[in-house]
Design a protein around this motif. Sequence first.
Motif, PDB file in Angstrom:
ATOM      1  N   ASP A 168      85.955  79.191  40.651  1.00  0.00           N
ATOM      2  CA  ASP A 168      86.356  79.042  42.137  1.00  0.00           C
ATOM      3  C   ASP A 168      85.357  79.626  42.909  1.00  0.00           C
ATOM      4  OD1 ASP A 168      88.309  78.352  44.202  1.00  0.00           O
ATOM      5  OD2 ASP A 168      88.292  80.490  44.338  1.00  0.00           O
ATOM      6  N   GLY A 171      87.885  81.708  46.882  1.00  0.00           N
ATOM      7  CA  GLY A 171      88.889  82.748  47.153  1.00  0.00           C
ATOM      8  C   GLY A 171      89.814  82.435  48.143  1.00  0.00           C
ATOM      9  N   THR A 178      93.565  77.990  46.578  1.00  0.00           N
ATOM     10  CA  THR A 178      94.005  78.824  45.407  1.00  0.00           C
ATOM     11  C   THR A 178      95.168  78.432  44.688  1.00  0.00           C
ATOM     12  OG1 THR A 178      95.098  80.290  46.948  1.00  0.00           O
ATOM     13  CG2 THR A 178      93.072  80.750  46.365  1.00  0.00           C
ATOM     14  N   ASN A 191      86.445  84.004  39.203  1.00  0.00           N
ATOM     15  CA  ASN A 191      86.390  84.147  40.768  1.00  0.00           C
ATOM     16  C   ASN A 191      84.802  84.587  41.225  1.00  0.00           C
ATOM     17  OD1 ASN A 191      86.108  85.325  43.437  1.00  0.00           O
ATOM     18  ND2 ASN A 191      87.731  87.137  43.112  1.00  0.00           N
ATOM     19  N   TYR A 195      84.006  84.885  47.558  1.00  0.00           N
ATOM     20  CA  TYR A 195      84.912  85.652  47.892  1.00  0.00           C
ATOM     21  C   TYR A 195      84.738  87.262  47.352  1.00  0.00           C
ATOM     22  CZ  TYR A 195      89.244  87.938  49.619  1.00  0.00           C
ATOM     23  OH  TYR A 195      90.184  89.053  50.276  1.00  0.00           O
ATOM     24  N   THR A 198      89.348  91.046  45.000  1.00  0.00           N
ATOM     25  CA  THR A 198      90.276  90.286  43.991  1.00  0.00           C
ATOM     26  C   THR A 198      91.040  89.347  44.690  1.00  0.00           C
ATOM     27  OG1 THR A 198      91.913  91.055  42.323  1.00  0.00           O
ATOM     28  CG2 THR A 198      92.193  92.139  44.461  1.00  0.00           C
ATOM     29  N   LEU A 199      91.478  88.259  43.597  1.00  0.00           N
ATOM     30  CA  LEU A 199      92.319  87.291  44.224  1.00  0.00           C
ATOM     31  C   LEU A 199      93.914  87.521  43.805  1.00  0.00           C
ATOM     32  CD1 LEU A 199      90.385  83.898  43.457  1.00  0.00           C
ATOM     33  CD2 LEU A 199      90.194  85.401  45.540  1.00  0.00           C
ATOM     34  N   CYS A 204      92.552  84.337  38.277  1.00  0.00           N
ATOM     35  CA  CYS A 204      91.540  84.260  37.674  1.00  0.00           C
ATOM     36  C   CYS A 204      91.216  85.467  36.625  1.00  0.00           C
ATOM     37  CB  CYS A 204      90.095  84.551  38.711  1.00  0.00           C
ATOM     38  SG  CYS A 204      89.900  83.101  39.713  1.00  0.00           S
ATOM     39  N   ILE A 207      85.689  88.324  37.492  1.00  0.00           N
ATOM     40  CA  ILE A 207      85.072  88.260  38.589  1.00  0.00           C
ATOM     41  C   ILE A 207      83.657  88.441  38.253  1.00  0.00           C
ATOM     42  CG2 ILE A 207      85.619  90.500  39.408  1.00  0.00           C
ATOM     43  CD1 ILE A 207      85.450  89.482  42.235  1.00  0.00           C
ATOM     44  N   GLU A 224      91.149  91.069  38.161  1.00  0.00           N
ATOM     45  CA  GLU A 224      90.266  90.326  37.328  1.00  0.00           C
ATOM     46  C   GLU A 224      89.339  91.280  36.499  1.00  0.00           C
ATOM     47  OE1 GLU A 224      90.291  87.977  41.389  1.00  0.00           O
ATOM     48  OE2 GLU A 224      90.119  90.237  40.662  1.00  0.00           O
TER      49      GLU A 224
END
Length: 451
Positions: A168, A171, A178, A191, A195, A198-199, A204, A207, A224
Amino acid sequence: MRAFIRSRNMCDWEDFDQRQDYVRARLAEPEGERLSPFLLLAEPGVTAAEQRISSEQWMRQRIAAARPERERLDFQFPDRRRSGGPIRLGYLSNDFHDHATALLLIEMLEAHDRAHFETHAFSYGADDGKSMRRRLVQAFDHFTDIGPLSDVQAATAIHDGRIDILIDLKGFTRESRTSILALRPAPVQVNFLGYPGTLGPGLCDYIVTDAFCTPAASAPDFDECFACLPHSYQPRGRRCGLGAAPSRSALGLPEQGFVFCCFNQAYKFTPAVFHLWRRLLSAVPDSVLWLLAAPSAEGNLRNMALAHGVAGSRLIFAPDVSQADHLARLQQADLALDTAPYGAHTTASDALWAGVPIVTLPGATFASRVAGSLLHAVGMPELIARDEDDFFALALSLAQEPATLAHSKAKLANNRLKEPLFDVEAYTRAIETLFATMWRRFQDGLPPVAI
């Protein structure tokens, strides 16, 4: 939330000191209005731990809403545990056109090892008809427009495409989707690049980062696992040429005098940052500050400068132009000044590629440390300030000492062609090693870990 956004875009700082209390009050409420995690990246005093809380809160209802569809779809991947052939990488974004993300990625995408990786684009952005879009379409092995599809249909297309690693690129930035990630259409989800934070849980597994942007001690602030590159996490190649620089007068700049610049968007400006800039303008006669056009903020910025003894005319606003024209004009700047806590990302590597040193002040969050990561990767960590006083002193010495500035520019001109930052071939091999490790762990039935 609209007023929250509008005041930052306008550089209306009348209630700036109360914003932290407002943010923390929203984070402390179990229900009620949620602030976009993206907004908090630019808020001074908001910690990475609080950014994680914000991401978790922002996604909680969205993940809950996606759960019935995820259970109905019940995507499974049993036949891929021991599958051979190239690893299928799926890049998910709406920025596959003339956009900063595309500029950073394009040479990496073109450098992928096709013997071991098969690349798929899943695009939900507009086709702007420009050359970058055509170049991106050619860079991928497969290019799929999922813009007209629902999240469920898009996730199904990704799953049916047998994507091994879904990457992705958005983000929580503008127009992201998302909810596709929440349906878990790929065995491994990443990720990357778009972005700097963190998502939250369940989206995810990894990262992509580096040890400067996210020191190991910051791992608890991310859901992540860290997938760390050896230098900077940011890709950028060397094939983007620099056109002839227009004259200063053609750019609306004075022919004489020192040119400070910052091409970050105005919502990244803060009173503390602007105070440093005003001090520099006051200390360096005939200097100007070159900024990106921001029609809703320009009046406020000029008035604040004037209120502190700096003529508003010394703030010069540059129009939005093509990337090629921007890189050409950047060569007329003497020194780039970073913002905090949301610093320069693409704009930092733009400056460095154009031969313009940048002074930065990293904080404790990913978003605040990117320019520092780039400076390490280009072999110029001496431009990373320790605190606000050091930032001022560094910038002032470069502005007042022509020999010091000339040495810095000469070093940058040499390093950008030799140091790792713009070595896209080495970068691509390094990130492919990360992807291969992620995939091997999945095939072996092992959970994600820091790599």
